[in-house]
Scaffold this active site. Structure first.
Site, mmCIF file in Angstrom:
data_model
loop_
_atom_site.group_PDB
_atom_site.id
_atom_site.type_symbol
_atom_site.label_atom_id
_atom_site.label_comp_id
_atom_site.label_asym_id
_atom_site.label_seq_id
_atom_site.Cartn_x
_atom_site.Cartn_y
_atom_site.Cartn_z
ATOM 1 N N HIS A 22 1.046 -1.291 -0.155
ATOM 2 C CA HIS A 22 -0.018 -0.069 -0.251
ATOM 3 C C HIS A 22 1.097 1.154 -0.177
ATOM 4 O O HIS A 22 2.016 0.998 -0.098
ATOM 5 C CB HIS A 22 -0.952 0.018 1.147
ATOM 6 N N CYS B 41 -4.406 -17.477 26.042
ATOM 7 C CA CYS B 41 -5.679 -17.909 25.620
ATOM 8 C C CYS B 41 -5.580 -18.803 24.591
ATOM 9 O O CYS B 41 -4.838 -18.615 23.461
ATOM 10 C CB CYS B 41 -6.456 -16.382 24.902
ATOM 11 N N LYS C 48 -17.208 13.539 -0.722
ATOM 12 C CA LYS C 48 -17.242 13.049 0.666
ATOM 13 C C LYS C 48 -17.921 11.690 0.505
ATOM 14 O O LYS C 48 -18.364 11.058 1.391
ATOM 15 C CB LYS C 48 -18.297 13.935 1.512
ATOM 16 N N CYS D 266 -6.545 -17.971 20.711
ATOM 17 C CA CYS D 266 -5.518 -16.967 20.070
ATOM 18 C C CYS D 266 -4.154 -17.492 20.028
ATOM 19 O O CYS D 266 -3.321 -17.079 19.212
ATOM 20 C CB CYS D 266 -5.412 -15.674 20.911
#
Length: 644
Positions: A19, A127, A299, A130
């Site tokens: 990007h 966790c 916008k 995770c």
RNA sequence: GGCGGUGUAGCUCAGUCGGUUAGAGCAUGCGGCUCAUAUCCGCAGUGUCCGGGGUUCAAGUCCCUGCACCGCCA
């Protein structure tokens, strides 16, 4: 003087596509590389991809493939993006390269043997969902924020790098070398961080938790984790420990990074180098973020401009110029398509392009398209312009090494403007009418041609294609990377009698009025399509499904901001019973305006915690572009009234 | 909560060590030119330098304080 130059970008983590942030970092490094080539330095420019770690494994799983296939694909995207932006890197390193992995192991072993890596067990809150540890502070109400489940206490053994040992050394080093980290704001940030005691760095993961990594040479039950692997690329790419490139270029190493990875580069990396017995890099150069906004004209929502897509639309050189001119290195800047067009039109088309065009047109007209000699007489305005050129060159040479690209470009444009003014002052079209003034006319046009040549050379690091195009038309074709400032920007370096060619405009203007109209038309069309779509059958629900919603009218009793949250308000709403509701409307409504307001609440929404505050329902609101308006009733109704 | 940054023209931003009338680019208005991509050149503006207080002969600049936004750390 040291005439070697080594520049690196970070190796980009391949869990996302390239990007604008990646592009800017890489373009900055490229401009620096090209600038130093121009100054006659021997240069080496490195970029690459970072391909290990659990995020990669997850991303690969999400993409339904294995890690190797996945990283091959994303890494290829980066590798194929850079040529499109004219990036002149000498090498592209991947952390999955066997040679790199060997160097990582070599350094790990070296630091381990020196006693700066130790084994330790620790307990933490883990966790299972995770597959990671959390600190108390990361937990929300004692639960994992992602899985909403309490973590289990778990003991794990890992290897640690004795980073704390080098804290004092690092502080001293930074204080002794004021431009070790620059600009100064980031140096101060690192020093501020170093005022607190440094903790040792956990550098391993057991293989049962993570297998996608470099195995520790001294314990094959483990792989090394993130930064230890990634940072080493800067030396492994040069063939550390005994590569020739390493001995040539490491002593002058400079890194470019965005501010989000300041800590690993400003703290982990120098201490790692110290522990490995390698001298620190010379400079860490830190830049800010591009804030993407769509400008004030449009916008539109849902039409996120992907800046990289604009490079081919407006030209790679215009894109590169915009990024380098618009951002003050180190600070944040705004990116918008309008601003890009603005720069393209005024700086590139009107100032530079038009100067080039009018110079060549007059050369064609008055001298049959050949470079005239420096005729006579010489007048003060000629000398003034020549001086201006010298000033621009000095400013340029002074500012770029300080990473002040915008200032360097401003100096170049002052010269361009002076040349445009010079045309006005000297009026070549008047001189052309009088055969006695031929010498003067020669002087004026030769001066202008020389200014154009200097311009071409100076913009080459920023706009290599443009530079080559200009030089070719001026009859002195040179590849951008072969240019040398001393030789090619020398006054009088054009070849008398050589043919020049007018050619097409360097930078065609963009009709901004038309662009805005098109943009607006597109947006309208999209909105129509959107509402059409929502009326189509695809997402229809049955009446029974609708009935599952318990919508109720209510009235707001209390409203207050949730500390540290930009968007959230905590409301007490009467819907027949009192409910606490967290609503993301703080940017649109002040708490005091809400009390007493009639609202519609989804009463049977599963309760959730937002910023640690329980929400027992949801307030309905309508979106209008960026604006948000609460759904309310036509007249007050009794709290709890069913909405159907 | 701690530390730091930023706040200047309609927009984006410069402003050095405290020193004349606070600047640039873009946008706007007027004038000039015709070589040039309707470009270029000249002129003209417009300011609560975030608010309040202080130091000083003198404050956009230094100090204190408040507000807004942002970042780092916790």
């Amino acid at each position: 003087m040291d005439t070697r130059f080594y520049i690196t970008t970070p190796i980009y983590y391949v869990n996302a596509e390239p990007h604008i942030g990646h592009a800017y970092t890489t373009i900055v490094a490229d401009v620096m590389n090209r600038f130093h080539r121009l100054m006659g330095y021997e240069t080496y420019f490195l970029t690459g991809t970072d391909e290990h770690g659990d995020k990669i494994v997850q991303a690969a799983e999400a993409a339904g493939t294995d890690p190797q296939t996945y990283v091959d694909r994303i890494s290829r995207m980066f590798r194929h993006t850079w040529p499109k932006l004219n990036i002149s890197n000498d090498h592209f390193i991947r952390t999955t390269d066997p040679a790199h992995m060997k160097v990582v192991q070599y350094i790990l072993q070296k630091v381990y043997d020196a006693g700066d890596i130790y084994f330790d067990t620790y307990k933490g809150l883990y966790c299972i969902g995770c597959e990671r540890f959390y600190t108390e502070k990361e937990l929300v109400d004692g639960k994992c924020p992602d899985h909403d489940k309490p973590p289990v206490e778990r003991e794990e053994a890992n290897y640690f790098f004795r980073m704390s040992k080098y804290q004092d050394w690092l502080i001293e080093h930074i204080e002794k070398h004021p431009d070790f980290i620059r600009p100064e704001r980031y140096r101060n940030e690192v020093l501020a961080f170093l005022r607190e005691p440094l903790e040792d760095l956990c550098i391993s993961r057991p293989k049962e938790r993570l297998s996608w990594g470099v195995p520790l040479p001294f314990d094959d039950r483990y792989v090394t984790y993130v930064w230890f692997d990634a940072l080493i690329n800067y030396v492994s790419a040069l063939g550390y420990p005994d590569g020739e490139l390493f001995s040539t270029f490491w002593p002058v190493a400079q890194h470019v990074i965005a501010k989000d990875i300041l800590k690993p580069h400003g703290i982990y990396w120098p201490t790692m180098l110290k522990a490995a017995g390698i001298e620190p890099y010379r400079h860490l150069n830190v830049h800010g973020y591009w804030k993407i906004n769509e400008g004030k004209m449009s916008k539109s929502r849902g039409t996120v401009v992907r800046p990289l897509d604009l490079a081919p639309v407006y030209g790679v050189d215009a894109f590169r110029y915009f990024l380098m001119r618009e951002m003050v290195f180190g600070l944040d800047a705004n990116f918008s398509e309008e601003a890009l067009i603005q720069r393209l039109n005024s700086d590139l088309a009107n100032d530079l392009g038009n100067l080039f065009s009018r110079t060549l047109a007059m050369t064609a007209k008055y001298f049959q398209g050949t470079v005239p000699p420096f005729g006579n007489p010489v007048l003060p305005e000629d000398q003034a312009l020549e001086r201006q050129v010298q000033d621009a060159v000095s400013a340029y040479r002074e500012e770029i090494p300080k990473w002040a690209f915008h200032k360097a470009l401003m100096a170049v444009w002052e010269m361009i403007n002076a040349a445009n003014k010079y045309i006005d002052q000297t009026g070549p079209w008047e001189l052309a009418k009088d055969p006695d003034k031929k010498g003067r006319l020669q002087r004026v046009l030769r001066t202008l041609l020389e200014v154009n040549k200097t311009t071409a050379v100076l913009v080459a690091p920023f706009m290599p294609q443009t530079a080559e195009k200009m030089l070719e038309r001026l009859g002195v074709p040179v590849k951008a990377l072969d240019l040398r400032l001393e030789r090619d920007a020398r006054w009088g370096s054009l070849v008398e009698g050589e043919r020049v060619q007018k050619g097409a405009a360097l930078f065609p203007r963009v009709d901004i009025k038309k662009w805005q109209q098109e943009k607006n038309a597109e947006e309208r069309k999209r909105n129509v399509e959107k509402s059409d779509e929502s009326q189509k059958t695809s997402d229809l629900i049955t009446f029974q499904e609708f009935q599952r919603l318990d919508l109720r009218a209510g009235v707001v009793l209390e409203a207050e901001r949730i500390p540290k949250s930009k968007k959230l308000l905590k409301l007490k709403v009467d819907i027949g019973e009192e409910r606490q509701v967290v609503a993301g409307i703080a940017e649109h409504y002040a708490p005091e305006d809400l009390v007493g307001k009639q609202v519609v609440v989804v009463a049977n929404l599963k309760p959730a915690k937002l910023m640690g505050v329980e929400s027992q329902g949801m307030i309905l609101a309508a979106h209008d572009g960026d604006v948000l308006k609460l759904v309310t009733t036509d007249a007050p109704v009794i709290p709890g009234g069913k909405v159907s």
